[in-house]
Design a protein around this motif. Structure first.
Motif, PDB file in Angstrom:
ATOM      1  N   UNK A   1       0.837  -1.194   0.000  1.00 33.65           N
ATOM      2  CA  UNK A   1       0.000   0.000   0.000  1.00 33.65           C
ATOM      3  C   UNK A   1       0.873   1.245   0.000  1.00 33.65           C
ATOM      4  N   UNK A   2       0.491   2.229  -0.800  1.00 31.02           N
ATOM      5  CA  UNK A   2       1.194   3.505  -0.797  1.00 31.02           C
ATOM      6  C   UNK A   2       0.211   4.620  -0.502  1.00 31.02           C
ATOM      7  N   UNK A   3       0.605   5.494   0.409  1.00 32.33           N
ATOM      8  CA  UNK A   3      -0.248   6.598   0.841  1.00 32.33           C
ATOM      9  C   UNK A   3       0.402   7.925   0.493  1.00 32.33           C
ATOM     10  N   UNK A   4      -0.362   8.795  -0.139  1.00 30.70           N
ATOM     11  CA  UNK A   4       0.082  10.159  -0.421  1.00 30.70           C
ATOM     12  C   UNK A   4      -0.667  11.109   0.495  1.00 30.70           C
ATOM     13  N   UNK A  33       3.741   0.499   5.223  1.00 32.51           N
ATOM     14  CA  UNK A  33       3.221   1.259   4.087  1.00 32.51           C
ATOM     15  C   UNK A  33       4.282   2.196   3.521  1.00 32.51           C
ATOM     16  N   UNK A  34       4.278   2.327   2.194  1.00 34.07           N
ATOM     17  CA  UNK A  34       5.067   3.383   1.557  1.00 34.07           C
ATOM     18  C   UNK A  34       4.276   4.687   1.702  1.00 34.07           C
ATOM     19  N   UNK A  35       4.988   5.775   1.817  1.00 29.86           N
ATOM     20  CA  UNK A  35       4.271   7.034   1.977  1.00 29.86           C
ATOM     21  C   UNK A  35       5.052   8.180   1.364  1.00 29.86           C
ATOM     22  N   UNK A  36       4.331   9.222   1.037  1.00 34.02           N
ATOM     23  CA  UNK A  36       4.931  10.469   0.563  1.00 34.02           C
ATOM     24  C   UNK A  36       4.095  11.620   1.090  1.00 34.02           C
ATOM     25  N   UNK A  37       4.749  12.727   1.375  1.00 37.27           N
ATOM     26  CA  UNK A  37       4.071  13.930   1.839  1.00 37.27           C
ATOM     27  C   UNK A  37       4.257  15.008   0.787  1.00 37.27           C
ATOM     28  N   UNK A  38       3.148  15.569   0.320  1.00 37.28           N
ATOM     29  CA  UNK A  38       3.201  16.587  -0.725  1.00 37.28           C
ATOM     30  C   UNK A  38       2.600  17.876  -0.185  1.00 37.28           C
ATOM     31  N   UNK A  39       3.389  18.931  -0.180  1.00 37.09           N
ATOM     32  CA  UNK A  39       2.889  20.253   0.176  1.00 37.09           C
ATOM     33  C   UNK A  39       2.457  20.932  -1.115  1.00 37.09           C
ATOM     34  N   UNK A  40       1.154  21.125  -1.265  1.00 36.23           N
ATOM     35  CA  UNK A  40       0.585  21.731  -2.477  1.00 36.23           C
ATOM     36  C   UNK A  40       0.290  23.189  -2.169  1.00 36.23           C
ATOM     37  N   UNK A  41       1.144  24.074  -2.636  1.00 30.06           N
ATOM     38  CA  UNK A  41       1.066  25.480  -2.248  1.00 30.06           C
ATOM     39  C   UNK A  41       0.397  26.321  -3.338  1.00 30.06           C
ATOM     40  N   UNK A  81       0.899  13.139  -7.064  1.00 30.76           N
ATOM     41  CA  UNK A  81       0.910  12.004  -6.137  1.00 30.76           C
ATOM     42  C   UNK A  81       0.973  10.679  -6.875  1.00 30.76           C
ATOM     43  N   UNK A  82       1.412   9.649  -6.138  1.00 28.19           N
ATOM     44  CA  UNK A  82       1.533   8.308  -6.705  1.00 28.19           C
ATOM     45  C   UNK A  82       0.786   7.262  -5.889  1.00 28.19           C
ATOM     46  N   UNK A  83       0.270   7.634  -4.729  1.00 34.06           N
ATOM     47  CA  UNK A  83      -0.332   6.654  -3.840  1.00 34.06           C
ATOM     48  C   UNK A  83      -1.675   6.137  -4.296  1.00 34.06           C
ATOM     49  N   UNK A  84      -1.994   4.922  -3.879  1.00 37.09           N
ATOM     50  CA  UNK A  84      -3.323   4.368  -4.161  1.00 37.09           C
ATOM     51  C   UNK A  84      -4.357   4.919  -3.189  1.00 37.09           C
ATOM     52  N   UNK A  85      -3.877   5.595  -2.146  1.00 38.18           N
ATOM     53  CA  UNK A  85      -4.744   6.322  -1.224  1.00 38.18           C
ATOM     54  C   UNK A  85      -4.201   7.730  -1.055  1.00 38.18           C
TER      55      UNK A  85
END
Length: 333
Positions: A1-4, A33-41, A81-85
């Motif tokens: 699972x990957x979470x964005x 879980x794989x994860x990424x944090x995206x700051x959308x400014x 983003x790349x996550x499935x969630x």
């Protein structure tokens, strides 16, 4: 699972560091879980981007001709983003450290649930707008299947893609309802857990100054923008039925019309001016009694007038295709 995890920001230098740290801490509860944090400014002019860039996050910022709106931030983050969630938050929120495992457990057991969220704990209640919001939410049935997830939540990517896009860049408000309705029309459901999702700090400025700021930022145009979007997509009737405030704005227009009639009548028949005073003051007094507060009752009436006045501006505002790529730049890949 990957979470964005998407943090949408606009001038959030006071809170963005704590917001990111709360996400990093919460992700530790999902060690597999794989994860990424995206700051959308959306074009911050303060130190938001500078502060966010110190953390292990992706930072994306809109570029002209894209303009700031409540709808542009989520879609900006989603397109990178790349996550499935996708977990959506504001840059002035703190994620509850134990929310993620419970949310994913529910999603795993309920494959037709598109999104799940929890309670929004409003921290700053010295502002009349947020006090009204808390009272309004408390008066509703809060948990279980909902027609929208206000304040963000966790969404399945497959459901978002089926709905066409995450967030409508044209909307300065109601972007979460718009997403929810597009999902529900495709057979997906949304669920609100009986537990905390985030702490929200919100605005601490004077409530009436906030109203004028929301006019200048076009936030108040959101009602009209939603109606225009729904009309173009064949959802107008459903939008009106599911948003009782639409009828409220119609009531404001009737109220204004009556005031004009009595005011004009007073020019020829001075006795009509007493009728004008009654029509003017009656809704104010009713709201004061209903809210059990002079300040909240008066503010509610003023806020209604602002929203009703702004509706036509949003209704006739030009639209861009919400599926178009949002013009932007990766400031920190």
């Amino acid at each position: 699972m990957k979470l964005s995890v998407i943090l949408k920001t606009l001038n959030e230098e006071k809170r963005i560091g704590a917001a990111i740290e709360s996400v990093i801490a919460a992700l530790k509860a999902l060690p597999d879980a794989e994860s990424e944090i995206i700051v959308a400014d959306s074009g911050s002019r303060d130190r938001t981007v500078e502060i966010a860039s110190k953390y292990p996050v992706v930072v994306a910022q809109i570029q002209a001709p894209a303009t700031a709106s409540c709808g542009v931030g989520p879609q900006l983050g989603f397109q990178y983003s790349k996550g499935e969630f996708t977990c959506l938050m504001d840059g002035d929120m703190l994620l509850d450290p134990t929310f993620l495992p419970e949310a994913f457990d529910y999603l795993d057991k309920n494959p037709r649930v598109a999104g799940v969220s929890g309670d929004i704990n409003e921290v700053n209640l010295d502002n009349l707008e947020f006090t009204r919001r808390v009272q309004r939410i408390a008066s509703q049935v809060k948990h279980g299947v909902r027609d929208r997830l206000n304040g963000g939540g966790i969404y399945r990517r497959v459901a978002i893609e089926e709905a066409g896009y995450f967030s409508d860049r044209n909307l300065h408000a109601f972007e979460e309802f718009d997403l929810a309705q597009r999902l529900r029309l495709r057979g997906w459901t949304l669920y609100l857990l009986d537990r905390r999702y985030v702490d929200h700090f919100g605005h601490s400025i004077n409530s009436y100054i906030l109203l004028t700021r929301r006019w200048s930022t076009k936030y108040l145009f959101g009602t009209g923008e939603l109606l225009r979007a729904a009309w173009r997509q064949g959802r107008l009737k459903a939008v009106i039925q599911e948003n009782p405030e639409m009828k409220l704005w119609l009531g404001v227009y009737v109220w204004w019309a009556l005031l004009i009639v009595f005011l004009i009548g007073g020019i020829f028949h001075p006795a009509w001016l007493s009728g004008f005073a009654v029509v003017l003051l009656l809704p104010v007094l009713v709201m004061m009694l209903k809210k059990k507060s002079v300040s909240l009752g008066l503010y509610a009436i003023v806020a209604w007038c602002f929203h009703a006045a702004a509706l036509p501006f949003g209704l006739f505002a030009p639209r861009r295709n919400p599926t178009d790529w949002i013009e932007s730049k990766l400031l920190k890949p």
